[in-house]
Enzyme design. Structure first.
Site, PDB file in Angstrom:
ATOM      1  N   HIS A   1       0.989  -1.243  -0.107  1.00 17.35           N
ATOM      2  CA  HIS A   1       0.042  -0.170  -0.029  1.00 17.35           C
ATOM      3  C   HIS A   1       0.851   1.237  -0.048  1.00 17.35           C
ATOM      4  O   HIS A   1       0.221   2.406   0.134  1.00 17.35           O
ATOM      5  CB  HIS A   1      -0.881  -0.046   1.174  1.00 17.35           C
ATOM      6  CG  HIS A   1      -0.219   0.471   2.554  1.00 17.35           C
ATOM      7  ND1 HIS A   1       0.766   0.125   3.026  1.00 17.35           N
ATOM      8  CD2 HIS A   1      -0.837   1.287   3.394  1.00 17.35           C
ATOM      9  CE1 HIS A   1       1.043   0.607   4.217  1.00 17.35           C
ATOM     10  NE2 HIS A   1       0.069   1.475   4.340  1.00 17.35           N
ATOM     11  N   GLY A   2       2.107   0.963  -0.043  1.00 21.01           N
ATOM     12  CA  GLY A   2       3.149   2.321   0.106  1.00 21.01           C
ATOM     13  C   GLY A   2       4.483   1.537  -0.009  1.00 21.01           C
ATOM     14  O   GLY A   2       4.682   0.457  -0.242  1.00 21.01           O
TER      15      GLY A   2
END
Length: 363
Positions: A284-285
């Protein structure tokens, strides 16, 4: 109970399930802490048919749009709304817990939290034939990251406590306590979690629509996705499961999403490849390299200022705990998941707004 699990390349320590962890449970079991405290924390990208060079030519105007139309911090509220139709839905009156939080959710509509939540202008570089209806080129784009605010946090805390009472586990495993989806508590949490997902989306839409209106141009495309959520899915062998993605992006085949880096490193628009080994998931990052307390002890403001100057980045707010150096190398993370997602476009942040450094950080 547990059917399958996976860990994403941005993973780091969290309560119960690590951030970047994915769990596929049997279809009638849900773990509130494996969803996460900030339910449905979300990415949203608006692409405008405007040249990316405006981020320099109109820097003050774009900076002021962020100042005028974004609100950060614990308990932050707004008085002017763009669209409140979400609050007409019957789910807000379905049971006591949600009903008691409706006024708080309404007041916080269109706001962002603290920690790594942001709203930023940047340069989006789109490849040939990558995004439908958008020719290859460099575009002005608006990217935001935040979730379901106090509403989602209250739901998470309430039902996590219930789960821990219903499912007695050893102290070190208590955050993996689950709810039976066939009970009142399980049904309530599922409904509330999904409402939090729609509410998180509405928060982003408020911000993006207000800024687009002030800019007097609508985006040609909007791409969004969330993490900290649970989905009803089937595994490759047809098994029905409930997939928990805590700090992990849904990367099913053809699913679009955005994976950010840090405040000064690029993020990427991606298309999922539906890899079964990762349970159709991706990072997610970039993922943190160090804790917030370690960041305050080891990173200097001078180091951050040099980094921002080098990247031609204008920063509003934020503290040393969100410095670019506290994150893993996003390029290494993306290389590690080349079999999970296809990169379609690259987003380089240029004008970033985050919560004031004096605000307490949220996860």
């Amino acid at each position: 109970m547990l059917v399958a699990g996976a860990l994403m390349p941005d993973a780091h320590q969290g309560y119960g399930l690590p951030i970047g962890g994915v769990l596929a449970m049997q279809a009638d079991m849900i773990i509130p802490y494996a969803v996460g405290v900030d339910i449905a924390c979300r990415m949203c990208l608006s692409i405008f048919d405007l040249p990316a060079v405006l981020v320099d030519r109109e820097k003050e105007k774009l900076k002021n749009l962020l100042l005028d139309h974004t609100h950060f911090g614990i308990g932050s509220k707004t008085k002017v709304h763009y669209d409140t139709s979400l609050f007409d839905r019957p789910e807000w009156h379905a049971f006591k817990t949600v009903k008691s939080l409706k006024d708080k959710a309404y007041a916080q509509l269109g706001t962002s939290g603290t920690g790594n939540h942001f709203v930023e202008w940047g340069e989006l570089t789109v490849s040939e034939n990558a995004l439908e209806g958008i020719p290859a080129g460099n575009y002005l784009a608006l990217l935001s990251h935040s979730g379901s605010r106090g509403f989602g946090g209250s739901i998470a805390n309430t039902y996590s406590a219930i789960a821990m009472k219903k499912t007695l586990l050893p102290k070190e495993a208590k955050h993996l306590a689950w709810l039976d989806m066939n009970t009142d508590e399980g049904e309530e949490y599922w409904m509330a979690m999904n409402l939090a997902g729609d509410y998180a989306s509405a928060n982003h839409h408020e911000i993006h629509n207000k800024i687009a209106r002030a800019l007097n141009i609508q985006p040609v495309s909007r791409i969004e996705n969330h993490h900290n959520f649970a989905w009803k899915e089937k595994l490759a062998d047809g098994t029905d499961v409930l997939v928990h993605r805590k700090g992990a992006t849904h990367a099913g085949e053809g699913v679009l999403g955005v994976i950010p880096g840090s405040m000064s490193t690029p993020g990427f628009v991606v298309r999922g490849k539906g890899n079964a080994a990762s349970i159709h998931s991706a990072s997610h990052g970039a993922g943190r390299l160090m804790s917030r307390s370690a960041a305050f002890k080891t990173i200097s403001k001078a180091d951050v200022d040099r980094n921002l100057l080098e990247k031609r980045l204008t920063l509003i707010g934020a503290g040393l705990d969100e410095a670019p150096m506290v994150y893993k190398d996003i390029h290494a993370v993306m290389a590690a998941q080349a079999d999970l997602v296809e990169v379609l476009a690259r987003f380089q942040p240029r004008i970033v707004r985050m919560a004031d450094a004096r605000e307490k950080a949220e996860d």
